[in-house]
Motif scaffolding. Sequence first.
Motif, PDB file in Angstrom:
ATOM      1  N   ASP A 115      24.249  70.844  43.868  1.00  0.00           N
ATOM      2  CA  ASP A 115      23.841  72.215  43.522  1.00  0.00           C
ATOM      3  C   ASP A 115      22.416  72.297  42.980  1.00  0.00           C
ATOM      4  O   ASP A 115      21.985  73.370  42.536  1.00  0.00           O
ATOM      5  CB  ASP A 115      24.799  72.852  42.526  1.00  0.00           C
ATOM      6  CG  ASP A 115      26.199  73.021  43.107  1.00  0.00           C
ATOM      7  OD1 ASP A 115      26.299  73.211  44.333  1.00  0.00           O
ATOM      8  OD2 ASP A 115      27.175  72.946  42.342  1.00  0.00           O
ATOM      9  N   LYS A 116      21.679  71.209  42.985  1.00  0.00           N
ATOM     10  CA  LYS A 116      20.293  71.237  42.563  1.00  0.00           C
ATOM     11  C   LYS A 116      19.395  71.492  43.778  1.00  0.00           C
ATOM     12  O   LYS A 116      19.684  71.020  44.878  1.00  0.00           O
ATOM     13  CB  LYS A 116      19.907  69.912  41.899  1.00  0.00           C
ATOM     14  CG  LYS A 116      18.475  69.870  41.367  1.00  0.00           C
ATOM     15  CD  LYS A 116      18.241  68.590  40.580  1.00  0.00           C
ATOM     16  CE  LYS A 116      16.826  68.528  40.038  1.00  0.00           C
ATOM     17  NZ  LYS A 116      16.593  67.321  39.209  1.00  0.00           N
ATOM     18  N   THR A 117      18.314  72.237  43.578  1.00  0.00           N
ATOM     19  CA  THR A 117      17.400  72.563  44.667  1.00  0.00           C
ATOM     20  C   THR A 117      16.294  71.516  44.757  1.00  0.00           C
ATOM     21  O   THR A 117      15.698  71.140  43.745  1.00  0.00           O
ATOM     22  CB  THR A 117      16.781  73.952  44.457  1.00  0.00           C
ATOM     23  OG1 THR A 117      17.824  74.923  44.376  1.00  0.00           O
ATOM     24  CG2 THR A 117      15.854  74.317  45.611  1.00  0.00           C
ATOM     25  N   THR A 192      19.531  73.166  48.880  1.00  0.00           N
ATOM     26  CA  THR A 192      20.421  72.868  47.768  1.00  0.00           C
ATOM     27  C   THR A 192      21.296  71.675  48.140  1.00  0.00           C
ATOM     28  O   THR A 192      21.969  71.684  49.182  1.00  0.00           O
ATOM     29  CB  THR A 192      21.311  74.071  47.430  1.00  0.00           C
ATOM     30  OG1 THR A 192      20.464  75.188  47.088  1.00  0.00           O
ATOM     31  CG2 THR A 192      22.221  73.759  46.250  1.00  0.00           C
TER      32      THR A 192
END
Length: 377
Positions: A115-117, A192
């Motif tokens: 979920d990190k970009t 993401t």
Amino acid sequence: MIAIIRKKHFTLFLCLFGMASLFAQNLVKNPSFEAFSSCPKALGNFNDDVDYWSTPTSGSTDYFHSCSEAMGTPKNFNGTQPADFGEGYAGLYFYAPKDYREYLQAELETPLVKDKTYRVSFYVSLAERSDFAVKEFGILFSKDRIEIPIKKELSKKHLYKETANKYTFMEVGYSNFYSDTKDWIQVYTQFTAKGTERFMTLGNFKNNARTRLFKTKKSAQQGAYYYIDMVMVEGLNDASTLSNGLPSDKKVQDSFELEKTHVFDNLLFEFDRFRLQDSSKKEINSLYNHLTKEKTLKITISGHTDSVGSDTYNMWLSKKRAEAVANQLLKLGLENDRILWQGYGGSKPIASNDNEKGRQQNRRVEFVITKLKALNK
């Protein structure tokens, strides 16, 4: 999000990269192919010569370095291209007869966080002897290292035979700038993460029939061969930034004098370029914070170029530079009716155009802050 810029000056890149690295870590080991176990002596030895990199298929990806006569820089079997990010770079076919393909594979420092970009970028330059240019570059992240003994396209049919592996696909394109055989061009995108990404592979994952391309020569018979350099994977929401993307330790300037022309200190542009660097965005963030404190303020942005090139082109380029700043302010949340922008080309120099130092000063963006009611009179 897709963007394209050209690249010529290694010294400038190091300066900007050094500033940007305060806010993000590049997870690619040996990103500009400077570390090697063997100076390249023949074609197709990339897998054995370059540290921290591999080839996921049997395609014979190449390694070029100034230490070599046979596989040197800037001249090699496919033309001439100086190495702007050190002394080495990779070379591979993105398109070739009978669906032949070559790829690069990098192991990241750590797996990506779910979920990190992340921002993925790399520089490309089309080899002079190429007959075609492609319109997309493929990026594949995988949980495990890929090792498939084929020389054709690395299709999903082949990949999904490895049932334990996990994949994340994306493409960067479309642009005719990919046919540039002189400058290095940076392409980048962001995505993401799923949390399974540990390896990254670059190349063309489509067969010839599905590949979007165009001819660079009238009698095109050979392939599309590209040089690759400075590959980066960076997290965009690191702990060093706040949720709105602003540096947490940024000291916001308290005031900007009204009705006065200001020049962005860190918004100088390279020749023929208009993309914002990360270091430039910090200054725009400061300006945005100031404008949000007082809702009666409006900003007018003006772009400028040096004198190189035609008046028509310079006018277009200067507008794009002003628009790049305006779009960043809009992205941060400033209202549309509080921003104006325009371009002046090279008609308003502030320094001599007879030398590079002066031309760089002329490649600038200025702004004036006024009261809304003053503009409406």
